[in-house]
Design an enzyme around this catalytic site. Structure first.
Site, PDB file in Angstrom:
ATOM      1  N   TYR A  42      -2.170  -0.985  10.466  1.00  0.00           N
ATOM      2  CA  TYR A  42      -2.301  -1.363   9.056  1.00  0.00           C
ATOM      3  C   TYR A  42      -1.083  -0.912   8.270  1.00  0.00           C
ATOM      4  O   TYR A  42      -0.495  -1.684   7.489  1.00  0.00           O
ATOM      5  CB  TYR A  42      -3.577  -0.735   8.492  1.00  0.00           C
ATOM      6  CG  TYR A  42      -3.788  -0.917   7.013  1.00  0.00           C
ATOM      7  CD1 TYR A  42      -4.364  -2.082   6.519  1.00  0.00           C
ATOM      8  CD2 TYR A  42      -3.450   0.084   6.107  1.00  0.00           C
ATOM      9  CE1 TYR A  42      -4.583  -2.253   5.159  1.00  0.00           C
ATOM     10  CE2 TYR A  42      -3.657  -0.072   4.746  1.00  0.00           C
ATOM     11  CZ  TYR A  42      -4.222  -1.242   4.270  1.00  0.00           C
ATOM     12  OH  TYR A  42      -4.436  -1.401   2.920  1.00  0.00           O
ATOM     13  N   SER A  86       0.843  -1.200   0.000  1.00  0.00           N
ATOM     14  CA  SER A  86       0.000   0.000   0.000  1.00  0.00           C
ATOM     15  C   SER A  86       0.873   1.242   0.000  1.00  0.00           C
ATOM     16  O   SER A  86       2.033   1.209   0.432  1.00  0.00           O
ATOM     17  CB  SER A  86      -0.893   0.013   1.242  1.00  0.00           C
ATOM     18  OG  SER A  86      -1.570   1.251   1.402  1.00  0.00           O
TER      19      SER A  86
END
Length: 294
Positions: free
Chosen positions: A200, A187
């Site tokens: 995360y 990401s």
């Protein structure tokens, strides 16, 4: 007014403002407004993965569904995992079947090593081979401050988002033949972390690191390992996991002024799995709408 047929990438898909639309984790595709585009009407295959078998984690919705659909239209049979979204999973299954390929949906909690190992075993027993592994499923949740993160959620995030990647890769790598591929979804959060997504983001940084080390091992067996780093993408995780007041402007901070649709990610995953990417190994492709360059 969004012109869906425009060639201008700024206006090809919906732009903010979006409606506030809170959902429980992990979110449901059918409850989103606007509905995400996975390439149902636009993706055209060219047999680039003909005869291959792919395993896509988190294939019931979002990026995972777009990948599963594209792989099927490229000629691959597709096994995919999902947590508990049975209706969304049936939709993905039907899209694969409509493309003329075999589909194998598997429900699991991938924080369990045993469950990950069993998924690979079932895929091999049902399809007889495994050529492509896409580690895509992840858990995400926002927190106001570090003190708000419960120990059990911290553990679950790391178990789901990085430990499961080790489990799946360890179980699959010995079965993937030379010419096969492993693709990990990291990401933009790995490189530009958000203060509210610390667990995360940390796991996504770990995935990027793991991708590079695994690439060096995988290529000794003729298996290419690469990663994709998406920016903001309009998936069920967004209304389900980010603060409600952040949803209306989600993706507005990209150069394109909007979030990606899952369909815009799928071609990168197809390329990385295809023979055209034979010299691409140990790379992480950013698909961030310009965010990595701001």
């Amino acid at each position: 007014m969004t012109d869906q047929t425009s060639e201008d990438p700024r206006y090809r898909y919906p732009q903010p403002d979006f409606a506030e639309q809170p959902q429980p984790i992990p979110g449901r595709e059918r409850e989103m407004t606007p509905q995400p585009d996975h390439g149902e009407e636009s993706y055209v295959g060219n047999n680039r993965l003909k005869g291959k078998v792919a395993l896509v984690t988190g294939g019931d919705s979002g990026i995972g569904r777009a990948i599963a659909l594209a792989y099927a239209r490229e000629g691959a049979d597709v096994a995919f995992t999902y947590l508990d979204e049975d209706v969304d999973a049936r939709t993905t299954e039907q899209l694969i079947l409509n493309a003329g390929q075999r589909a194998l949906p598997m429900k699991l909690d991938q924080s369990s090593r045993k469950a990950c190992d069993e998924v690979v075993d079932v895929c091999l027993s049902q399809f007889g081979r495994l050529d492509i592994l896409v580690n895509n499923a992840a858990f995400q949740k926002s927190y106001e401050q570090l003190e708000d993160i419960p120990d059990e959620e911290l553990t679950y995030t790391f178990s789901t988002n990085i430990e499961a990647f080790f489990y799946f890769c360890r179980a699959a790598l010995r079965h993937i033949p030379p010419g096969g591929s492993i693709i990990n979804t990291t990401s933009i959060q790995a490189f530009a972390p958000s203060i509210h997504l610390a667990p995360y983001a940390a796991t996504k940084a770990a995935i990027a690191n793991f991708t590079l080390s695994l690439a060096a091992e995988g290529i000794k067996r003729g298996v290419r390992v690469n990663g994709v780093a998406p920016g903001p993408v309009w998936t069920p995780l967004i209304p389900a996991t980010i603060p409600e007041d952040k949803v209306p402007q989600f993706g507005a901070n990209t150069l394109l002024g909007r979030p990606a649709q899952p369909a815009e990610l799928a071609p990168t995953y197809v390329f990385l799995a295809s023979p055209e990417a034979s010299y691409v190994v140990g790379e992480i492709y950013g698909v961030t709408g310009g965010r990595m360059h701001i």
